[in-house]
Design a protein around this motif. Structure first.
Motif, PDB file in Angstrom:
ATOM      1  N   LEU A   1     -20.215  94.146  50.429  1.00 43.99           N
ATOM      2  CA  LEU A   1     -19.683  92.831  50.099  1.00 43.99           C
ATOM      3  C   LEU A   1     -19.535  92.657  48.588  1.00 43.99           C
ATOM      4  CD1 LEU A   1     -21.474  90.510  52.672  1.00 43.99           C
ATOM      5  CD2 LEU A   1     -19.064  91.126  52.628  1.00 43.99           C
ATOM      6  N   ALA A   2     -20.531  93.161  47.851  1.00 47.94           N
ATOM      7  CA  ALA A   2     -20.475  93.053  46.384  1.00 47.94           C
ATOM      8  C   ALA A   2     -19.318  93.886  45.841  1.00 47.94           C
ATOM      9  CB  ALA A   2     -21.777  93.499  45.766  1.00 47.94           C
ATOM     10  N   ALA A   3     -19.077  95.065  46.407  1.00 45.76           N
ATOM     11  CA  ALA A   3     -18.005  95.947  45.946  1.00 45.76           C
ATOM     12  C   ALA A   3     -16.654  95.352  46.266  1.00 45.76           C
ATOM     13  CB  ALA A   3     -18.150  97.322  46.575  1.00 45.76           C
ATOM     14  N   LEU A   4     -16.538  94.676  47.350  1.00 48.06           N
ATOM     15  CA  LEU A   4     -15.270  94.071  47.729  1.00 48.06           C
ATOM     16  C   LEU A   4     -15.038  92.741  47.022  1.00 48.06           C
ATOM     17  CD1 LEU A   4     -15.161  94.846  51.551  1.00 48.06           C
ATOM     18  CD2 LEU A   4     -13.887  95.975  49.727  1.00 48.06           C
ATOM     19  N   GLY A   5     -16.022  92.377  46.293  1.00 47.99           N
ATOM     20  CA  GLY A   5     -15.896  91.199  45.456  1.00 47.99           C
ATOM     21  C   GLY A   5     -15.862  89.930  46.247  1.00 47.99           C
ATOM     22  N   GLY A   6     -16.726  89.860  47.041  1.00 43.70           N
ATOM     23  CA  GLY A   6     -16.691  88.604  47.746  1.00 43.70           C
ATOM     24  C   GLY A   6     -18.039  88.188  48.256  1.00 43.70           C
TER      25      GLY A   6
END
Length: 175
Positions: free
Chosen positions: A168-173
């Motif tokens: 979730l952090a990598a996908l920016g959300g």
């Protein structure tokens, strides 16, 4: 004022000798002894209060009878002498053993019954102990296995949650 004393745990009556049962077993064996005829044939050995004497010829039988009665043997009310016809006229006599012999054999019977009874109790107790040990070990193994599975499930869920947060952090959300 009464003093409180710590209670001692009661010992289980399981696998403890039962004097009434032991006496019943002994009495049964003694009664059987009193009814049995001594047998020394291999494979059919039996101790009994009565002895059987097979004697050829009437005069030998009378001599043997007199010898045995003099030694303390007594005639049996249950079994009378029998004459078996044939070329040698076999005489079969049944006589009760002398009282002192019977008393000694009855004492030995009672002692043997008690020893066998106590040995069986001990064997049964040891088998029950082993069964209980195995049952408790199996229960402990199940608990350890269950704890291990729960621990692995928690670790798996924690790893899943961590990876989910990273994705979730990598996908920016957020969610």
């Amino acid at each position: 004022m009464s003093k409180q004393t710590p209670e001692t745990p009661k010992q289980s009556q399981l696998f403890q000798p039962d004097p009434e049962h032991l006496k019943m077993l002994q009495d049964f064996a003694v009664e059987r002894y009193k009814q049995d005829i001594q047998c020394d044939i291999e494979g059919r050995e039996c101790i009994g209060a009565l002895e059987q004497f097979d004697i050829e010829h009437l005069h030998c039988a009378l001599d043997k009878y007199h010898e045995l009665v003099s030694a303390g043997y007594t005639p049996s009310d249950k079994y009378l002498p029998v004459s078996v016809p044939g070329p040698f006229a076999l005489i079969i006599m049944y006589l009760l053993k002398p009282e002192e012999v019977q008393e000694a054999e009855i004492s030995a019977i009672r002692a043997n019954i008690e020893a066998a009874y106590l040995e069986q109790l001990s064997t049964d107790k040891n088998l029950a102990i082993e069964k209980e040990i195995e049952s408790q070990l199996a229960s402990e193994r199940r608990k350890v296995q269950q704890a291990k599975l729960e621990s692995e499930a928690k670790a798996e869920q924690a790893m899943r949650d961590r990876v989910r947060a990273e994705v979730l952090a990598a996908l920016g959300g957020g969610q």
